[in-house]
Design an enzyme around this catalytic site. Sequence first.
Site, PDB file in Angstrom:
ATOM      1  N   SER A  17     -12.262   0.595  11.553  1.00 32.02           N
ATOM      2  CA  SER A  17     -13.207   1.619  10.502  1.00 32.02           C
ATOM      3  C   SER A  17     -14.005   1.905  12.008  1.00 32.02           C
ATOM      4  O   SER A  17     -14.649   2.581  12.336  1.00 32.02           O
ATOM      5  CB  SER A  17     -13.953  -0.203  10.293  1.00 32.02           C
TER       6      SER A  17
ATOM      7  N   ALA B  45     -10.996  -4.186   8.450  1.00 35.15           N
ATOM      8  CA  ALA B  45     -12.193  -3.910  10.074  1.00 35.15           C
ATOM      9  C   ALA B  45     -11.385  -4.024  10.759  1.00 35.15           C
ATOM     10  O   ALA B  45     -10.936  -5.135  11.204  1.00 35.15           O
ATOM     11  CB  ALA B  45     -14.002  -4.303   9.945  1.00 35.15           C
ATOM     12  N   THR B  46     -11.303  -2.607  11.805  1.00 37.75           N
ATOM     13  CA  THR B  46     -10.834  -2.818  12.521  1.00 37.75           C
ATOM     14  C   THR B  46     -10.653  -1.288  13.379  1.00 37.75           C
ATOM     15  O   THR B  46     -10.773  -0.265  13.080  1.00 37.75           O
ATOM     16  CB  THR B  46      -8.706  -2.212  12.228  1.00 37.75           C
ATOM     17  N   THR B  47     -10.181  -1.658  14.802  1.00 33.50           N
ATOM     18  CA  THR B  47     -10.032  -0.572  15.300  1.00 33.50           C
ATOM     19  C   THR B  47      -8.481  -0.842  16.584  1.00 33.50           C
ATOM     20  O   THR B  47      -7.938  -1.476  16.846  1.00 33.50           O
ATOM     21  CB  THR B  47     -10.467  -0.087  16.457  1.00 33.50           C
TER      22      THR B  47
END
Lengths: 247, 263
Positions: free
Chosen positions: B177, B38-40
């Site tokens: 995400s 999960a990340t941006t």
Amino acid sequence: MTEEPYRWLEAVANRREYVRDQLKGGSPVMAAVLKDGILLLGVGGGQSKVFELFDRHALVGLGHPADIEKIRQAAIDAAHTEAFTRAPEDVSLRRLVGFGLSPQLKNNFEQIYNAPFLVEMILAELANEEGKDLLVRLHFDGSFQNQHSGVVVAASQSTAETEAQSWLQSLIHPQTSQVEAVEWMLQAWWCLIENKPWGGELPSEPERQSGWRSAVGSKTVELAWLSRTSKRAARYEPLTLSDLGLV
Amino acid sequence: MSSMTPMAGDFLSLLASQKLSPVRTEMLSSGGPVQTQATTVFAFHFADGVIMAGDRRATAGNLIVTDKVDKIIEIDSTSLLAIAGVPATAFEMARVLQTSFEYYRRSQLQHLSLPAKVRAMARLLRENLSMTIQGIGVVAPLFAGLDQSVTPAKPQIYFYDPLGAHFETVDHATSGSGSGTIRSIMSFQEHYGNPKPSQMSLAEAVRFSLRLLMTAAEFDSATGGVNPGTHTFATIRVLRSTGIEIITSEQQAEYLARNTPAS
């Protein structure tokens, strides 16, 4: 019968003579440890002499271009495989030369059915701290000498090489600027290719200065700097004489 | 001396010749361990080049593993990679690319072209297919590199799908995400904003990036966000025709403190 010891010794002696003969006339190369990095210099007639090997490692050599290329490639392969499988910090010149390049050069030199490598070279490793750098003078027969400071010269004639190195050691110190160091190294290069006498009979400084300038006219002066102050992982920086204001 | 690699300058061929494998491709028969993910991350063109930014959180399920991950990675002096997906795979891919690009440059005495760099990333994603299909090693990165076939060199942005398809973007790209949230904002800003992201100065682009991450963190618990109060900032790199610049936490704090609205 090549198996007979005396014939083997004779064959090796002949090869030594052959290699030295082939290397005659090769353009000398040099490396100097300064406060903020390591300076490497070679003067070529089209073929490269100074190469980046890894983040903190470089090579400068003279000899047959194909043989320099084989050694360069082997060193790059070994360094990158080591860095990938372990870590970049684990790439060391001591291991690269001692366990890789030197045994292979010795093997090729002494196996009289193999072609010997026609090379003389200097390999450099930059450390984070001054005084821990490493210069390795690697010979065609696999023998090598380590040095942690000062200047190293590689030339085809060992006596002249030693004299030129001593002369440069007396002039180049850690605090010497890049420009001054390059100037001294090019003067030494000119004296070597012109077979000038060292000691008291060395040509005067103005003669040496004009000598190298006219001698490099149609050649390429290759310079590289392994920078201790750079923030990047790859510390190798190509330099030119115009960068240094020497042309 | 070692023999020439089957394909000159190709680091993966060198590894294969020594029976070393850069990525794990074993098939698992049952459910694997909980993955950190999960990340941006995103990249967009601004007036001076390309800015690439990402939050610093890694999660495993509903657990926060760390808020100190650097997801924007300098691959070489002209390439940046933003990783989104499973870090175990993504960081290994970044390491393979770093070594491959430098190996090619040093051994072949020339830079790898931008199309070749873009395809090198695609090749790693394709070789990760079995892990992607199993759902335990999905990686969807962004890549920014300099096209040096033109003068001055031109920064470009590419995005990938997890199977290795790659596309160049003319304005912006997002992944992770939290990307759905900010993609709409970036698209809105591109159409109606003043200035548009492509017209922003460095200060405006950095401030816009930080605000995007703050917004993403509001809607996505797996995005770490930005909090000046706790000195929590993003990883931001800028790619210009002259090379890469790191935007430090101190610079981010300064740009954010300048109270001029981005639009």
